[in-house]
Design a protein around this motif. Structure first.
Motif, PDB file in Angstrom:
ATOM      1  N   SER A 226       0.835  -1.186   0.000  1.00 33.16           N
ATOM      2  CA  SER A 226       0.000   0.000   0.000  1.00 33.16           C
ATOM      3  C   SER A 226       0.875   1.243   0.000  1.00 33.16           C
ATOM      4  CB  SER A 226      -0.914   0.029   1.229  1.00 33.16           C
ATOM      5  OG  SER A 226      -1.784  -1.075   1.260  1.00 33.16           O
TER       6      SER A 226
ATOM      7  N   ALA B  41       0.076   5.411   0.543  1.00 33.64           N
ATOM      8  CA  ALA B  41      -0.884   6.474   0.785  1.00 33.64           C
ATOM      9  C   ALA B  41      -0.230   7.831   0.569  1.00 33.64           C
ATOM     10  CB  ALA B  41      -1.437   6.378   2.200  1.00 33.64           C
TER      11      ALA B  41
ATOM     12  N   ARG C 196      -9.229   7.412  -0.531  1.00 35.62           N
ATOM     13  CA  ARG C 196      -8.153   7.382   0.461  1.00 35.62           C
ATOM     14  C   ARG C 196      -6.808   7.825  -0.102  1.00 35.62           C
ATOM     15  NH1 ARG C 196      -9.660   4.298   4.984  1.00 35.62           N
ATOM     16  NH2 ARG C 196     -11.653   3.189   4.699  1.00 35.62           N
ATOM     17  N   ASN C 197      -6.776   8.231  -1.368  1.00 32.90           N
ATOM     18  CA  ASN C 197      -5.525   8.624  -2.023  1.00 32.90           C
ATOM     19  C   ASN C 197      -4.450   7.551  -1.841  1.00 32.90           C
ATOM     20  OD1 ASN C 197      -6.564  11.087  -2.932  1.00 32.90           O
ATOM     21  ND2 ASN C 197      -5.906  12.169  -1.079  1.00 32.90           N
ATOM     22  N   THR C 198      -4.838   6.328  -2.123  1.00 34.68           N
ATOM     23  CA  THR C 198      -3.970   5.188  -1.877  1.00 34.68           C
ATOM     24  C   THR C 198      -3.863   4.325  -3.131  1.00 34.68           C
ATOM     25  OG1 THR C 198      -4.539   5.140   0.471  1.00 34.68           O
ATOM     26  CG2 THR C 198      -3.604   3.129  -0.465  1.00 34.68           C
TER      27      THR C 198
END
Length: 123
Positions: free
Chosen positions: A21, A23, A76-78
């Protein structure tokens, strides 16, 4: 200024899976793209996968096609990298990347880098 925070690396047996992940601290640009690079010991950093944020188009290095999947959670800008059927050759530090305006492809520049997360695949 954009900060990219990575997580999800670790040790896995060959054939296993990991999910990385990344972010972004804030989506401060109207158009930007994100992707993943990796750097194995004593090797140059290489392109792995990228995604165009606005329309979701993806691009993969030949070495990971069919095994890795890049995706986004826009709220979530992920950005994620799902890695399946892992091989020892996938062992590397994986870096999240962001580029404003222009799609990330092999050989292109990058505006921001994540701190890197180690992925180790045992045989």
């Amino acid at each position: 200024q954009v900060h990219l925070v990575e997580s999800g690396g670790g040790l896995v047996q060959a054939g296993g899976s990991l999910r990385l992940s990344c972010a972004a601290s804030a989506r401060t640009f109207s158009v930007y793209n994100m992707g993943w690079f990796r750097q194995a010991p004593e090797k140059e950093r290489e392109f792995v996968a990228s995604v165009t944020w606005t329309d979701g188009r993806t691009y993969y290095a030949d070495s990971v096609k069919g095994r890795f999947t890049i995706s986004t959670d826009n709220l979530r800008n992920t950005v994620y990298l799902q890695m399946n059927s892992l091989k020892p050759e996938d062992t590397a530090v994986y870096y999240c990347a962001l580029r404003r305006g222009i799609a990330i492809r092999p050989g292109t520049g990058v505006d921001y880098w994540g701190q890197g997360t180690q992925v180790t695949v045992s045989s």
